[in-house]
Design a protein around this motif. Structure first.
Motif, PDB file in Angstrom:
ATOM      1  N   MET A   1       0.846  -1.177   0.000  1.00 25.47           N
ATOM      2  CA  MET A   1       0.000   0.000   0.000  1.00 25.47           C
ATOM      3  C   MET A   1       0.892   1.241   0.000  1.00 25.47           C
ATOM      4  O   MET A   1       1.819   1.348   0.785  1.00 25.47           O
ATOM      5  CB  MET A   1      -0.868  -0.011   1.251  1.00 25.47           C
ATOM      6  CG  MET A   1      -1.964   0.968   1.172  1.00 25.47           C
ATOM      7  SD  MET A   1      -3.497   0.104   1.327  1.00 25.47           S
ATOM      8  CE  MET A   1      -4.308   0.963   2.587  1.00 25.47           C
TER       9      MET A   1
ATOM     10  N   GLN B   1       1.105   5.302   0.371  1.00 18.92           N
ATOM     11  CA  GLN B   1       0.411   6.448   0.949  1.00 18.92           C
ATOM     12  C   GLN B   1       0.753   7.698   0.138  1.00 18.92           C
ATOM     13  O   GLN B   1       1.913   8.090   0.059  1.00 18.92           O
ATOM     14  CB  GLN B   1       0.849   6.627   2.415  1.00 18.92           C
ATOM     15  CG  GLN B   1       0.081   7.665   3.176  1.00 18.92           C
ATOM     16  CD  GLN B   1      -1.246   7.148   3.690  1.00 18.92           C
ATOM     17  OE1 GLN B   1      -1.428   5.960   3.868  1.00 18.92           O
ATOM     18  NE2 GLN B   1      -2.172   8.053   3.926  1.00 18.92           N
TER      19      GLN B   1
ATOM     20  N   ASN C   1      -3.159  12.051   3.251  1.00 16.24           N
ATOM     21  CA  ASN C   1      -3.917  11.531   4.399  1.00 16.24           C
ATOM     22  C   ASN C   1      -5.126  10.710   3.961  1.00 16.24           C
ATOM     23  O   ASN C   1      -5.501   9.745   4.625  1.00 16.24           O
ATOM     24  CB  ASN C   1      -4.387  12.683   5.289  1.00 16.24           C
ATOM     25  CG  ASN C   1      -3.230  13.360   5.983  1.00 16.24           C
ATOM     26  OD1 ASN C   1      -2.160  12.780   6.129  1.00 16.24           O
ATOM     27  ND2 ASN C   1      -3.435  14.603   6.390  1.00 16.24           N
TER      28      ASN C   1
ATOM     29  N   THR D   1      -4.666   6.632  -0.920  1.00 18.62           N
ATOM     30  CA  THR D   1      -3.682   5.554  -0.902  1.00 18.62           C
ATOM     31  C   THR D   1      -3.852   4.717  -2.167  1.00 18.62           C
ATOM     32  O   THR D   1      -4.921   4.697  -2.762  1.00 18.62           O
ATOM     33  CB  THR D   1      -3.851   4.631   0.322  1.00 18.62           C
ATOM     34  OG1 THR D   1      -5.181   4.114   0.312  1.00 18.62           O
ATOM     35  CG2 THR D   1      -3.579   5.360   1.620  1.00 18.62           C
TER      36      THR D   1
ATOM     37  N   ALA E   1       4.941   8.447  -5.979  1.00 19.23           N
ATOM     38  CA  ALA E   1       4.183   9.245  -5.006  1.00 19.23           C
ATOM     39  C   ALA E   1       4.459  10.738  -5.198  1.00 19.23           C
ATOM     40  O   ALA E   1       3.528  11.556  -5.151  1.00 19.23           O
ATOM     41  CB  ALA E   1       4.537   8.810  -3.587  1.00 19.23           C
TER      42      ALA E   1
END
Length: 137
Positions: A1, A3, A6, A9, A92
């Motif tokens: 997973m 991130q 907040n 994901t 990300a």
């Protein structure tokens, strides 16, 4: 997973990671070990919110193909695990970067005193150079 923020994901099934052989120098090791990572992420099939998808597809990044697939090749580290972490971090960062709103540029004018200083300096320079010429008899 993975991130992203907040609330956002990415599941492991959305990211395709393949180990490939690294390019460049490395001696005998480079031909035997698959330490580089080739990451593929399909934007359209992902569970990202719609705003993320729109901005990613609209961005002019060379890592995003016309089909809407992000392709990242990580080969800067010697181990496969570090290259995997590097590829995921770069993915990300790319996704986060599309949500950053650029601040609008406000046009400014030079101050009156700076304009006067500039003109005075030009006059002084011109006067100095004119004195360098041949004397008039």
């Amino acid at each position: 997973m993975l991130q992203i923020s907040n609330t956002v994901t990415l599941a492991d099934w959305e990211i395709e990671l393949n180990a490939i052989r690294s390019m460049g120098s490395g001696g005998q090791n480079v031909n035997k070990v698959s330490s580089a990572i080739h990451l593929r992420f399909d934007i359209r099939r992902s569970t990202l919110p719609a705003i993320y998808k729109e901005r990613l597809l609209a961005s002019n990044d060379s890592r995003i193909s016309k089909e809407g697939v992000i392709v990242i090749k990580a080969q800067s580290h010697r181990t496969q695990e570090k290259n995997r972490e590097d590829a995921l971090a770069r993915l990300a960062d790319l996704i986060r970067s599309v949500m950053v709103v650029q601040k609008k540029r406000r046009a400014t004018k030079p101050t009156r005193s700076s304009q006067i200083r500039r003109v005075d300096n030009k006059k002084k320079q011109g006067q100095k150079k004119s004195l360098r010429g041949k004397p008039i008899l």
